[in-house]
Design a protein around this motif. Sequence first.
Motif, PDB file in Angstrom:
ATOM      1  N   ASN A  44      78.351  25.668  20.862  1.00 43.56           N
ATOM      2  CA  ASN A  44      79.550  26.078  22.144  1.00 43.56           C
ATOM      3  C   ASN A  44      80.418  24.845  22.432  1.00 43.56           C
ATOM      4  N   PRO A  45      80.775  24.147  21.126  1.00 44.82           N
ATOM      5  CA  PRO A  45      81.437  22.940  21.208  1.00 44.82           C
ATOM      6  C   PRO A  45      82.543  23.019  22.180  1.00 44.82           C
ATOM      7  N   ASP A  46      83.227  24.180  22.530  1.00 45.94           N
ATOM      8  CA  ASP A  46      84.718  24.171  23.175  1.00 45.94           C
ATOM      9  C   ASP A  46      84.184  23.709  24.738  1.00 45.94           C
ATOM     10  N   MET A  47      82.847  23.976  25.164  1.00 46.74           N
ATOM     11  CA  MET A  47      82.574  23.987  26.485  1.00 46.74           C
ATOM     12  C   MET A  47      82.921  22.585  27.157  1.00 46.74           C
ATOM     13  N   LYS A  48      82.694  21.512  26.349  1.00 51.01           N
ATOM     14  CA  LYS A  48      83.210  20.173  26.747  1.00 51.01           C
ATOM     15  C   LYS A  48      84.478  20.001  27.039  1.00 51.01           C
ATOM     16  N   TRP A  49      85.529  20.868  26.472  1.00 51.54           N
ATOM     17  CA  TRP A  49      86.913  20.472  26.515  1.00 51.54           C
ATOM     18  C   TRP A  49      87.247  21.658  27.772  1.00 51.54           C
ATOM     19  N   ARG A  50      86.739  22.660  28.107  1.00 57.74           N
ATOM     20  CA  ARG A  50      86.890  23.496  29.126  1.00 57.74           C
ATOM     21  C   ARG A  50      86.391  23.433  30.510  1.00 57.74           C
ATOM     22  N   GLN A  51      85.820  22.253  30.751  1.00 62.15           N
ATOM     23  CA  GLN A  51      85.323  21.861  31.878  1.00 62.15           C
ATOM     24  C   GLN A  51      85.795  20.570  32.334  1.00 62.15           C
ATOM     25  N   ALA A  52      85.509  20.131  33.711  1.00 65.83           N
ATOM     26  CA  ALA A  52      85.950  18.870  34.215  1.00 65.83           C
ATOM     27  C   ALA A  52      84.957  18.672  35.010  1.00 65.83           C
ATOM     28  N   GLU A  53      84.851  17.173  35.470  1.00 68.68           N
ATOM     29  CA  GLU A  53      83.701  16.523  36.371  1.00 68.68           C
ATOM     30  C   GLU A  53      83.774  17.153  37.722  1.00 68.68           C
ATOM     31  N   ALA A  54      84.918  17.723  38.067  1.00 69.90           N
ATOM     32  CA  ALA A  54      84.922  18.158  39.648  1.00 69.90           C
ATOM     33  C   ALA A  54      84.076  19.753  39.492  1.00 69.90           C
ATOM     34  N   ASP A  55      83.968  20.276  38.380  1.00 63.50           N
ATOM     35  CA  ASP A  55      83.281  21.537  38.500  1.00 63.50           C
ATOM     36  C   ASP A  55      81.918  21.365  38.608  1.00 63.50           C
ATOM     37  N   ILE A  56      81.426  20.222  38.637  1.00 59.24           N
ATOM     38  CA  ILE A  56      80.011  20.007  38.522  1.00 59.24           C
ATOM     39  C   ILE A  56      79.399  20.371  40.122  1.00 59.24           C
ATOM     40  N   SER A  57      80.190  19.543  41.201  1.00 59.33           N
ATOM     41  CA  SER A  57      79.623  19.659  42.445  1.00 59.33           C
ATOM     42  C   SER A  57      79.672  21.023  42.912  1.00 59.33           C
ATOM     43  N   THR A  58      80.794  21.894  42.635  1.00 59.28           N
ATOM     44  CA  THR A  58      80.796  23.316  42.768  1.00 59.28           C
ATOM     45  C   THR A  58      79.418  23.879  42.193  1.00 59.28           C
ATOM     46  N   LEU A  59      79.276  23.636  41.011  1.00 59.31           N
ATOM     47  CA  LEU A  59      77.995  24.413  40.212  1.00 59.31           C
ATOM     48  C   LEU A  59      76.593  23.763  40.810  1.00 59.31           C
ATOM     49  N   THR A  60      76.511  22.818  41.301  1.00 57.14           N
ATOM     50  CA  THR A  60      75.158  22.355  41.863  1.00 57.14           C
ATOM     51  C   THR A  60      74.947  22.784  43.318  1.00 57.14           C
ATOM     52  N   ASP A  61      75.987  23.108  44.145  1.00 57.12           N
ATOM     53  CA  ASP A  61      75.885  23.805  45.301  1.00 57.12           C
ATOM     54  C   ASP A  61      75.435  25.351  45.094  1.00 57.12           C
ATOM     55  N   LYS A  62      76.026  25.820  44.021  1.00 57.11           N
ATOM     56  CA  LYS A  62      75.641  27.121  43.713  1.00 57.11           C
ATOM     57  C   LYS A  62      74.033  27.318  43.151  1.00 57.11           C
ATOM     58  N   GLN A  63      73.575  26.438  42.390  1.00 57.96           N
ATOM     59  CA  GLN A  63      72.373  26.078  41.843  1.00 57.96           C
ATOM     60  C   GLN A  63      71.381  26.096  42.890  1.00 57.96           C
ATOM     61  N   LEU A  64      71.695  25.268  44.023  1.00 53.51           N
ATOM     62  CA  LEU A  64      70.787  25.162  45.116  1.00 53.51           C
ATOM     63  C   LEU A  64      70.642  26.450  45.921  1.00 53.51           C
ATOM     64  N   ARG A  65      71.755  27.109  46.034  1.00 48.41           N
ATOM     65  CA  ARG A  65      71.866  28.250  46.839  1.00 48.41           C
ATOM     66  C   ARG A  65      70.709  29.415  45.960  1.00 48.41           C
ATOM     67  N   ILE A  66      70.734  29.451  44.654  1.00 51.95           N
ATOM     68  CA  ILE A  66      70.053  30.186  44.123  1.00 51.95           C
ATOM     69  C   ILE A  66      68.780  29.949  44.267  1.00 51.95           C
ATOM     70  N   LEU A  67      68.440  28.683  44.138  1.00 53.77           N
ATOM     71  CA  LEU A  67      66.910  28.246  44.111  1.00 53.77           C
ATOM     72  C   LEU A  67      66.379  28.259  45.612  1.00 53.77           C
ATOM     73  N   ASN A  68      67.157  28.303  46.514  1.00 54.41           N
ATOM     74  CA  ASN A  68      66.644  28.671  47.898  1.00 54.41           C
ATOM     75  C   ASN A  68      66.495  29.991  47.979  1.00 54.41           C
ATOM     76  N   ALA A  69      67.327  30.954  47.450  1.00 56.67           N
ATOM     77  CA  ALA A  69      67.219  32.395  47.696  1.00 56.67           C
ATOM     78  C   ALA A  69      65.671  32.953  46.716  1.00 56.67           C
ATOM     79  N   ALA A  70      65.925  32.412  45.408  1.00 59.21           N
ATOM     80  CA  ALA A  70      64.862  32.883  44.639  1.00 59.21           C
ATOM     81  C   ALA A  70      63.497  32.257  45.073  1.00 59.21           C
ATOM     82  N   SER A  71      63.310  31.302  45.756  1.00 62.27           N
ATOM     83  CA  SER A  71      62.164  30.715  46.174  1.00 62.27           C
ATOM     84  C   SER A  71      61.249  31.638  47.326  1.00 62.27           C
ATOM     85  N   THR A  72      62.111  32.313  47.837  1.00 65.87           N
ATOM     86  CA  THR A  72      61.435  33.087  48.846  1.00 65.87           C
ATOM     87  C   THR A  72      60.845  34.269  48.242  1.00 65.87           C
TER      88      THR A  72
END
Length: 419
Positions: free
Chosen positions: A314-342
């Motif tokens: 999926n080589p286009d993914m590196k061009w279709r994302q920005a550094e700013a997207d990462i913080s949004t993703l990591t917050d979402k990842q943590l929310r999912i992890l917390n919910a699934a852990s229960t």
Amino acid sequence: MESLNPKLFDATVAVTKELLKLTSPADSVLSNYFKKNRDLGSHERPLIADVAYSVIRNKTYLEKISGSKEAAMMCLAAFNKIFGLSLTYLRNKVPKKWHNSIQKLAEEPLPELRPQDRYSIPDWLWQKINAQYGLDKGSKLAQALLSKASFDLRVNQVHTSRKRVLAELASEGIEATATSLSPIGIRVKENFGIQKHRLFLEGHIEVQDEGSQILAQLVDAKRGHMVVDFCAGAGGKTLALGAMMGNQGRLYAYDVSAKRLARLKPRLKRSGLSNVQTQLIGSEKDPRIQRLAGKIDRVLIDAPCTGLGTLRRNPDMKWRQAEADISTLTDKQLRILNAASTLVKKDGLLVYGTCSILRDENEAVIERFMNERSGKFELIDAAKSLGIEGIESQNTPYLKLLPNTHGCDGFFAATLKAI
């Protein structure tokens, strides 16, 4: 490249021009183009796709050496520098309207290239790779991500064995070998029209990268277990888990996308699995999830991520994302992890995985989770628990798979035991 001709070159330029807009995933752009141009045959389409994908993979490098961001010039540069065709050869194979472009390419002086130019990686991403892996290891990883991905299959143990599948493929003259890490994987030299093959239609094999197979094995799902695939998507790992469970126990496949779960249904039917229950959820806070709180033996979170470990396919993914997207993703990842852990029962396992190569989405998310859930979970040595020769303990409890080291997509995983 003996089949290169003016028509084929023009088609390659046309589809590459669409890909370079970076408005849609590359695979969907290619699929739509081929649907509209049915006169392109089965031998022409792979060549067009290979060159177009090569341009996206090597985008910055080709821009620099050609001195142009035009699709035609970048395709000519790819044929010349990536595929090794001489400019004289190309002059005889492409339409005359491109001959001036060939001349410009011949006269273009070679520029000095920074590592991020040579490996065609956005500046922000190279800075992260360099900081995390160092120049030497980072360069090797970046170089590996420029290569074409392998074509891997997973054998469905419910129906057959790897030995039998390999024997059948060999009898048909299809070059295939057992994967070195996954005990149920097969690596094929090239796509043999799998979607029309008996083994695929009867559910004996599925397309799945070796790294993805290993992530499913890390869950250690057993017969009679209650298991949740929390971000099931189209179900690649769901199917692997169901087969590992011997089609027994109960496996819940959750996802927030009805479209993705719909793609799982025909795959599920082919697989012969009857222990899978799909469930569309509104979010990680959906009340239907909490009905299983504290009851589940194994939970897999294949978390939504940047997907930067899959840049080979999926080589286009590196061009279709920005550094700013990462913080949004990591917050979402943590929310999912917390919910699934229960959902995890005492002594049960929670496996968090991504196909990202960035610490931000991997170790950093686990560290935040462990701080918030102190005393609730303990980290298990993921690599050691697999017991797979070729995946040694990595001086960390985490599993990290990289294309330059393990020959598969880049994956990260953490195994947490409920205490």
